[in-house]
Design a protein around this motif. Structure first.
Motif, PDB file in Angstrom:
ATOM      1  N   VAL A  73      16.412  -9.161  26.696  1.00 21.87           N
ATOM      2  CA  VAL A  73      17.447 -10.172  26.917  1.00 21.87           C
ATOM      3  C   VAL A  73      16.852 -11.190  27.872  1.00 21.87           C
ATOM      4  CG1 VAL A  73      19.772 -10.618  27.770  1.00 21.87           C
ATOM      5  CG2 VAL A  73      19.274  -8.456  26.585  1.00 21.87           C
ATOM      6  N   ASN A  74      16.861 -12.457  27.438  1.00 18.17           N
ATOM      7  CA  ASN A  74      16.166 -13.497  28.195  1.00 18.17           C
ATOM      8  C   ASN A  74      17.040 -14.734  28.381  1.00 18.17           C
ATOM      9  OD1 ASN A  74      14.296 -16.140  27.670  1.00 18.17           O
ATOM     10  ND2 ASN A  74      13.371 -14.717  29.100  1.00 18.17           N
ATOM     11  N   ASP A  75      16.930 -15.337  29.568  1.00 20.76           N
ATOM     12  CA  ASP A  75      17.540 -16.643  29.808  1.00 20.76           C
ATOM     13  C   ASP A  75      16.594 -17.451  30.676  1.00 20.76           C
ATOM     14  OD1 ASP A  75      18.405 -16.810  32.794  1.00 20.76           O
ATOM     15  OD2 ASP A  75      19.227 -14.874  32.172  1.00 20.76           O
ATOM     16  N   MET A  76      16.759 -18.751  30.658  1.00 16.12           N
ATOM     17  CA  MET A  76      15.931 -19.639  31.474  1.00 16.12           C
ATOM     18  C   MET A  76      16.765 -20.234  32.609  1.00 16.12           C
ATOM     19  SD  MET A  76      13.077 -19.182  30.145  1.00 16.12           S
ATOM     20  CE  MET A  76      12.138 -20.354  31.089  1.00 16.12           C
ATOM     21  N   GLY A  77      17.712 -19.452  33.096  1.00  8.61           N
ATOM     22  CA  GLY A  77      18.657 -19.919  34.100  1.00  8.61           C
ATOM     23  C   GLY A  77      18.193 -19.775  35.533  1.00  8.61           C
ATOM     24  N   ALA A  78      19.149 -19.517  36.405  1.00 10.20           N
ATOM     25  CA  ALA A  78      18.941 -19.539  37.853  1.00 10.20           C
ATOM     26  C   ALA A  78      17.973 -18.469  38.353  1.00 10.20           C
ATOM     27  CB  ALA A  78      20.280 -19.379  38.576  1.00 10.20           C
ATOM     28  N   GLY A 116      14.613 -18.158  35.661  1.00  7.74           N
ATOM     29  CA  GLY A 116      15.221 -17.366  34.602  1.00  7.74           C
ATOM     30  C   GLY A 116      14.982 -15.878  34.772  1.00  7.74           C
ATOM     31  N   THR A 117      15.478 -15.125  33.815  1.00  5.70           N
ATOM     32  CA  THR A 117      15.425 -13.668  33.888  1.00  5.70           C
ATOM     33  C   THR A 117      15.125 -13.079  32.518  1.00  5.70           C
ATOM     34  OG1 THR A 117      17.068 -13.672  35.670  1.00  5.70           O
ATOM     35  CG2 THR A 117      16.774 -11.599  34.479  1.00  5.70           C
ATOM     36  N   THR A 118      14.289 -12.044  32.514  1.00 11.06           N
ATOM     37  CA  THR A 118      14.059 -11.254  31.307  1.00 11.06           C
ATOM     38  C   THR A 118      14.307  -9.796  31.649  1.00 11.06           C
ATOM     39  OG1 THR A 118      12.406 -12.806  30.478  1.00 11.06           O
ATOM     40  CG2 THR A 118      12.380 -10.582  29.551  1.00 11.06           C
ATOM     41  N   ILE A 119      15.238  -9.201  30.934  1.00  9.23           N
ATOM     42  CA  ILE A 119      15.537  -7.768  31.054  1.00  9.23           C
ATOM     43  C   ILE A 119      14.906  -7.103  29.835  1.00  9.23           C
ATOM     44  CG2 ILE A 119      17.342  -6.002  31.046  1.00  9.23           C
ATOM     45  CD1 ILE A 119      17.632  -7.644  33.535  1.00  9.23           C
ATOM     46  N   SER A 120      14.086  -6.079  30.071  1.00  9.23           N
ATOM     47  CA  SER A 120      13.437  -5.362  28.975  1.00  9.23           C
ATOM     48  C   SER A 120      13.758  -3.878  29.066  1.00  9.23           C
ATOM     49  CB  SER A 120      11.915  -5.529  29.046  1.00  9.23           C
ATOM     50  OG  SER A 120      11.569  -6.882  28.954  1.00  9.23           O
TER      51      SER A 120
END
Length: 136
Positions: A73-78, A116-120
């Motif tokens: 799950v990936n976003d390029m946010g805060a 951003g954040t990447t959850i793996s």
């Protein structure tokens, strides 16, 4: 996979965000414990991303490769400071890690403020392996 796709669609509609859902190599007959675990991790990760990232576009990838299943799950946010979040008893992060441990899985986070954040999550799929039953 169908439940994950439906969840992404419903969350997207509820929060007026775009969730790109991609999948490949995912078996229809995943062990129930693995399916439930990954679905709960997906829920927590996406809900946190929608709530905290400030982003409107998210990517979800579910793939079966080399004897394991992976969820990203990936976003390029805060983004956020990982150590700070874990030290502040980030219950969602702890919950995801503990759920994955029940199915011999691994959990990782890549995040920094502003990037951003990447959850793996990854879970091995071995024929005779037994999993603890995670609470719903």
């Amino acid at each position: 996979m169908a439940a994950a796709r439906t969840f992404c669609k419903e969350l997207s509609e509820q929060h007026k965000v775009e969730i790109e859902f991609n999948h490949f190599g995912v078996f229809d007959d995943l062990p129930k414990e693995v399916s439930l675990c990954l679905f709960r991790v997906l829920q927590e990760a996406l809900q946190n991303a929608v709530k905290h990232s400030g982003e409107r576009h998210f990517r979800v990838e579910l793939k079966g490769i080399s004897g394991e299943i992976q969820l990203i799950v990936n976003d390029m946010g805060a983004g956020f400071d990982q150590d700070d979040a874990m030290n502040r008893n980030g219950l969602g992060l702890i919950s995801m890690r503990e759920r994955l441990q029940l199915v011999s899985g691994e959990f990782s986070i890549k995040s920094k403020p502003g990037t951003g954040t990447t959850i793996s999550a990854r879970v091995p799929l071995k024929g005779e392996e037994r999993y603890a039953s995670p609470a719903g």
